[in-house]
Design a protein around this motif. Sequence first.
Motif, mmCIF file in Angstrom:
data_model
loop_
_atom_site.group_PDB
_atom_site.id
_atom_site.type_symbol
_atom_site.label_atom_id
_atom_site.label_comp_id
_atom_site.label_asym_id
_atom_site.label_seq_id
_atom_site.Cartn_x
_atom_site.Cartn_y
_atom_site.Cartn_z
ATOM 1 N N GLU A 16 0.809 -1.218 0.000
ATOM 2 C CA GLU A 16 0.000 0.000 0.000
ATOM 3 C C GLU A 16 0.846 1.273 0.000
ATOM 4 O O GLU A 16 0.303 2.379 0.006
ATOM 5 C CB GLU A 16 -0.935 0.006 1.220
ATOM 6 C CG GLU A 16 -1.824 -1.217 1.342
ATOM 7 C CD GLU A 16 -2.690 -1.421 0.110
ATOM 8 O OE1 GLU A 16 -3.213 -0.402 -0.402
ATOM 9 O OE2 GLU A 16 -2.826 -2.572 -0.339
ATOM 10 N N ASP A 17 2.175 1.147 0.022
ATOM 11 C CA ASP A 17 3.058 2.285 0.198
ATOM 12 C C ASP A 17 3.628 2.795 -1.128
ATOM 13 O O ASP A 17 3.570 2.121 -2.159
ATOM 14 C CB ASP A 17 4.218 1.922 1.123
ATOM 15 C CG ASP A 17 3.762 1.639 2.543
ATOM 16 O OD1 ASP A 17 2.928 2.398 3.063
ATOM 17 O OD2 ASP A 17 4.238 0.638 3.138
ATOM 18 N N THR A 18 4.221 3.985 -1.057
ATOM 19 C CA THR A 18 4.996 4.524 -2.173
ATOM 20 C C THR A 18 6.337 3.810 -2.227
ATOM 21 O O THR A 18 7.004 3.647 -1.203
ATOM 22 C CB THR A 18 5.215 6.037 -1.993
ATOM 23 O OG1 THR A 18 3.949 6.702 -2.013
ATOM 24 C CG2 THR A 18 6.102 6.605 -3.097
ATOM 25 N N THR A 62 4.015 3.957 -6.866
ATOM 26 C CA THR A 62 3.523 3.106 -5.785
ATOM 27 C C THR A 62 4.023 1.675 -5.950
ATOM 28 O O THR A 62 4.309 1.221 -7.063
ATOM 29 C CB THR A 62 1.995 3.100 -5.731
ATOM 30 O OG1 THR A 62 1.483 2.458 -6.921
ATOM 31 C CG2 THR A 62 1.441 4.517 -5.655
ATOM 32 N N ASN A 77 0.487 5.502 -12.168
ATOM 33 C CA ASN A 77 0.704 5.991 -10.816
ATOM 34 C C ASN A 77 -0.244 7.144 -10.486
ATOM 35 O O ASN A 77 -0.832 7.752 -11.382
ATOM 36 C CB ASN A 77 2.163 6.410 -10.654
ATOM 37 C CG ASN A 77 3.070 5.204 -10.522
ATOM 38 O OD1 ASN A 77 3.024 4.488 -9.533
ATOM 39 N ND2 ASN A 77 3.896 4.949 -11.546
#
Length: 585
Positions: A175-177, A196, A423
Amino acid sequence: MDTTVTPTDATLPLRIGGFTSLAEALDYAARGSTGYNFHSGRAEHYATLTYSDLRAGALDLACRLSGLGLARGARVAFVADTNPDVIRFFFACQYAGVVPVPLSASLHLGSQRAYVTQLRHLLASCGAEAAMAPPAFLPYVKQAAEGLPLRFLGEPAAFDDLAASGEELRALGPEDTAYLQYTSGTTRSVRGVVVTQAALMNNLTGILNHGLAIRAGDRAVSWLPYYHDMGFVGFVLAPMASQVSVDYMSPTEFAKRPLQWLTLISKTRGTIAFSPTFGYELCAQRLRGEEIERLDLSAWRVAGVGAEMVRPDALEQFADRFAAAGFDRRAFVACYGMAECSLAVSFSPLDTGLRVDRIDRVRLAESRIALPIDDTPADAEVGRFVNCGQALPGFEVEVRDEEGHALPARRCGTVFVRGPSVNPGYFADTAATDEVLSPDGWLDTGDLGYRVGGSLVITGRRKDLLIINGRNIWPQDLEYIAAQQAEVRGRAAAAFSVPAPGGEEMAAMVVQCRVADPAQRAALVERLQTAILEEIGVRCLIELVPPHTLPRTSSGKLSRAGARADFLQRLQGAAPPVAWSPRLR
């Protein structure tokens, strides 16, 4: 660090993508014996970083980064030069839960001052809280960072000397960059794409399975810069996500000795290597007869071409010249993509070579219809564009007109894409994001192209298109005419439009030329203007400038916008170095 070149054959069951995060992908690759290998400009091996050693080193460095007290998701910048420490630093950020930001390692931007200005802009725009630079670049980063609120700045050894945190690491997850990728451009126009983990891992899986069809025994070779998406995603992250060994030489060394790239492919039996068109062109230009005998390029099965307009003439010349070394022209794979989509959007089919679409250039300019033609008595009427293949699974592609309506096949317009690899936008720049990304997920690529049988053909950048007397003129057509002149070499021209005295737009072109004799220069200008008028049907101002004058982006692409700005600035000066034709004054 091991000094033995990593093997081509993996000792681990091949897993081609399908991971949910970069940390998960490296955890798997580290169980095998493959990894990264570094070579000098003479193709001599000097360092190895196995995926196993990379993971161990990245975890150790991640504990030290955590000791800086950075919040989760904080940005940590680094100059992305081609060396093992840079890769280790990137993955340390993954395990530490902070967002890495690759910075350009290019010093050819015009001057050291321009480079420092660019670094400062990037450090400030991403809000970096720490920065790392290899020793050769550290003075520039220190200068760029003066007055900025960085917690820590230093070379790799300085980070290794930090006290390790005892806190448990929490790696960046699905779920993160994953990182910020700055696009190519001038200091004012460069934007940080938020890449991401989800979009990146989806794109890597598509590239590896459908674009490259990775198989056991593959080995990658690259000179591409780490700060460019094709170099980093394509040849740092993709090999790791498929447990493939990769061999590097630096972009600087490639520029000095381009044939050493081919020597490295020959030496390592590389199967996958990519370059923009100009890289192949440089190799063909530098080849000497006796050198061909030392090369064996028969293992090279994917010779990728992307990152700029694919020019078939230069690639055909490369294939002709290196056929004696075992190069198979069917290895050429044209591709299309951008950082906003992590990397790739489409690939042409494997094992088929370039598919060149021959179209009526006049019809394209006048009505934006790509009318195919098999033959014509006047070669000047033929436009040749390379088919970039079908989109990767999950992508939707539309070509739209200026009102936003989808166009049918062979109608040229702006390319829009949508899919899980797109993105969410640009870091801390909502306005720029809203310009290109619609609420329903469609990305305006800014590229012009048309569809042919489900495949995509790119014709240029919308912002580069010249509109003269209501006609659409592709700058590449003018630049190609310049490239055919004996006094002009390779990518030595930039075409654009400028305001004419009456308020309308007219064509102009800046051409790099080594000839000093005034009579020869005047003859070249007259010849170019005559050819452009006869073949394209427009008048064109010609400026001759010395070699290495044309501006380029951080990734080495020709900047037509920069060339135009420089041209207009010189016209305002006292003595612009322009050779004008009398009839165009």
